[in-house]
Scaffold this active site. Structure first.
Site, PDB file in Angstrom:
ATOM      1  N   ASP A 114      66.911  -8.377 -31.854  1.00  0.00           N
ATOM      2  CA  ASP A 114      68.062  -9.198 -31.442  1.00  0.00           C
ATOM      3  C   ASP A 114      67.816  -9.800 -30.062  1.00  0.00           C
ATOM      4  O   ASP A 114      68.109 -10.966 -29.804  1.00  0.00           O
ATOM      5  CB  ASP A 114      69.375  -8.394 -31.502  1.00  0.00           C
ATOM      6  CG  ASP A 114      69.276  -7.006 -30.902  1.00  0.00           C
ATOM      7  OD1 ASP A 114      68.166  -6.571 -30.529  1.00  0.00           O
ATOM      8  OD2 ASP A 114      70.323  -6.338 -30.787  1.00  0.00           O
ATOM      9  N   ASP A 158      60.031 -13.577 -40.563  1.00  0.00           N
ATOM     10  CA  ASP A 158      60.577 -14.712 -41.317  1.00  0.00           C
ATOM     11  C   ASP A 158      61.655 -15.400 -40.486  1.00  0.00           C
ATOM     12  O   ASP A 158      61.653 -16.621 -40.318  1.00  0.00           O
ATOM     13  CB  ASP A 158      61.172 -14.200 -42.639  1.00  0.00           C
ATOM     14  CG  ASP A 158      61.844 -15.308 -43.430  1.00  0.00           C
ATOM     15  OD1 ASP A 158      61.227 -16.395 -43.548  1.00  0.00           O
ATOM     16  OD2 ASP A 158      62.973 -15.112 -43.908  1.00  0.00           O
TER      17      ASP A 158
HETATM   18  C1  IPM Z   1      58.738 -18.303 -45.575  1.00  0.00           C
HETATM   19  C2  IPM Z   1      59.821 -18.509 -46.593  1.00  0.00           C
HETATM   20  C3  IPM Z   1      59.680 -17.451 -47.691  1.00  0.00           C
HETATM   21  C4  IPM Z   1      59.760 -16.098 -47.024  1.00  0.00           C
HETATM   22  C5  IPM Z   1      60.698 -17.578 -48.840  1.00  0.00           C
HETATM   23  C6  IPM Z   1      60.627 -18.924 -49.509  1.00  0.00           C
HETATM   24  C7  IPM Z   1      60.560 -16.472 -49.841  1.00  0.00           C
HETATM   25  O1  IPM Z   1      61.067 -18.460 -45.997  1.00  0.00           O
HETATM   26  O2  IPM Z   1      57.557 -18.395 -45.927  1.00  0.00           O
HETATM   27  O3  IPM Z   1      59.080 -18.058 -44.410  1.00  0.00           O
HETATM   28  O4  IPM Z   1      60.858 -15.604 -46.783  1.00  0.00           O
HETATM   29  O5  IPM Z   1      58.712 -15.524 -46.731  1.00  0.00           O
HETATM   30 MG    MG Z   2      61.043 -18.317 -43.900  1.00  0.00          MG
END
Ligand code: IPM
Ligand code: MG
Length: 360
Positions: free
Chosen positions: A227, A251
């Site tokens: 965070d 992500d």
């Molecule tokens: C990324 C995308 C993917 C992930 C999705 C589409 C599953 O957001 O490559 O960051 O979460 O890894």
């Molecule tokens: Mg992503």
């Protein structure tokens, strides 16, 4: 030299942006005397439509037997596409997870730096941007909550969904080692991001990262809670060199990092394992709302192709040439709509690909 590239155009804007990256690769091939053989495979929604599954065994094998994989994006509108209301293992995104896992690509490298030319597209204030920033996010890619057991059940008439977040020490160690190797080639500073004030998996993460750190005395390592990291990225992005983190945190943080580079359309990525085979894709998604309009920014995919030249093919000069061509086009004032600013020339997806190819 000759290389075999598996090409996954995917869904949404995928086909448009991958076509431009291939154009740039072809320019590299003819200028430097290489040969790139492309084999197209289906993945995601288009594979579901054709074969009923997001990734066939045959497609995965083609990828495995290639020198590298170039990918656009997969998936439709989350929540209201025809591919959403199906079993989790049959959704377009499951194809992406399956290829990452199937090729054992545990290390996802997402570089985020601010091109001088895009300072005006950066949503941060000038005094926050300062001298700009140049960081790499090392995201663990084949473990954690993305690959844990998941199910939805009804308990006493109440729906209940579970997603398990699990890491073993070996999974943490191998991504940490990659991060330290990369840090050694950069400014030797790692911020390891976790949620160790709550999660067991994060406490293990910290422990293993500290152990690995002993082998790299030149690298400075700091721990940061996720965070806080989200906040620091928009408060003082210049402080980061290498951010090392687990799958889901990576992500989320990489989307945030991409936005401060001016647009999510700028962030490339490389997914690597323990061999030369890699998967190269933009960090953004399939953007179904702008698909087929020839307005998507192909730069993230083109920069991903440059990473392919560098990491999978050891063609550093060629990779430099692609990156320099991107910089040149930006310097000359060409912009796709997402990074457009006053006084610049707005161009389409295909025009951007042509401009960059011509400058390779
Ligand atoms: C990324 C995308 C993917 C992930 C999705 C589409 C599953 O957001 O490559 O960051 O979460 O890894
Ligand atoms: Mg992503």
């Amino acid at each position: 030299m000759e290389f075999n590239i598996a090409v996954i155009k995917g869904d949404g804007i995928g086909p448009e942006i991958v076509t431009e990256a291939m154009k740039v690769l072809d320019a590299v091939a003819s200028k430097y005397g290489h040969k790139f053989n492309y084999t197209q495979i289906l993945m995601g929604g288009c594979s579901i439509d054709a074969y009923g599954v997001p990734l066939t065994e045959e497609a995965l094998n083609t990828a495995k037997n290639s020198d590298s994989v170039l990918l656009g994006a997969v998936g439709g509108n989350v929540g209201n596409s025809k591919w959403y209301d199906v079993a989790p293992n049959l959704r377009p995104e499951a194809g992406l997870l399956a290829i990452r896992k199937g090729l054992e690509l545990f290390a996802n490298i997402r570089p985020a730096y601010l091109f001088d030319e895009l300072k005006s597209a950066c949503p941060l204030k000038e005094d926050v941007i300062g001298e700009g920033f140049d960081m790499v996010i090392m995201r663990e890619l084949t473990g954690g909550i993305y690959f844990g057991e998941r199910h939805t059940e009804e308990v006493n008439g109440v729906l209940k969904a579970t997603d398990m977040l699990t890491y073993d020490e070996n999974e943490i160690r191998r991504i940490a080692v990659k991060a330290f190797e990369i840090a050694m080639k950069r400014n030797k500073r790692i911020v390891s991001v976790d949620k160790a004030n709550v999660l067991d998996s994060s406490r293990l993460w910290r422990k293993v990262v500290r152990e690995v750190a002993k082998d790299y005395p030149e690298v400075t390592v700091t721990d940061m809670l996720v965070d806080n990291c989200a906040m620091q990225l928009v408060m003082n992005p210049g402080q980061f060199d290498v951010i090392l983190t687990e799958n889901m945190f990576g992500d989320i943080l990489s989307d945030e990092a991409s936005m401060i580079t001016g647009s999510i359309g700028m962030l490339s990525s490389a997914s690597l394992g323990s061999t030369k085979l890699g998967l190269y894709e933009p960090s953004h998604g399939s953007a179904p709302d702008i698909a087929g309009k020839n307005i998507a920014n192909p730069i993230a995919t083109i920069l991903s192709a440059a990473m392919m030249l560098r990491y999978s093919f050891d063609l550093d000069t060629e990779a430099d040439a692609v990156e320099a061509a991107v910089r040149k086009v930006l310097k000359e004032g060409y912009r796709t709509v997402d990074i457009m600013s006053e006084g610049c020339t707005q161009v389409s997806t295909t025009e951007m690909g042509d401009l960059i190819s011509a400058r390779v």
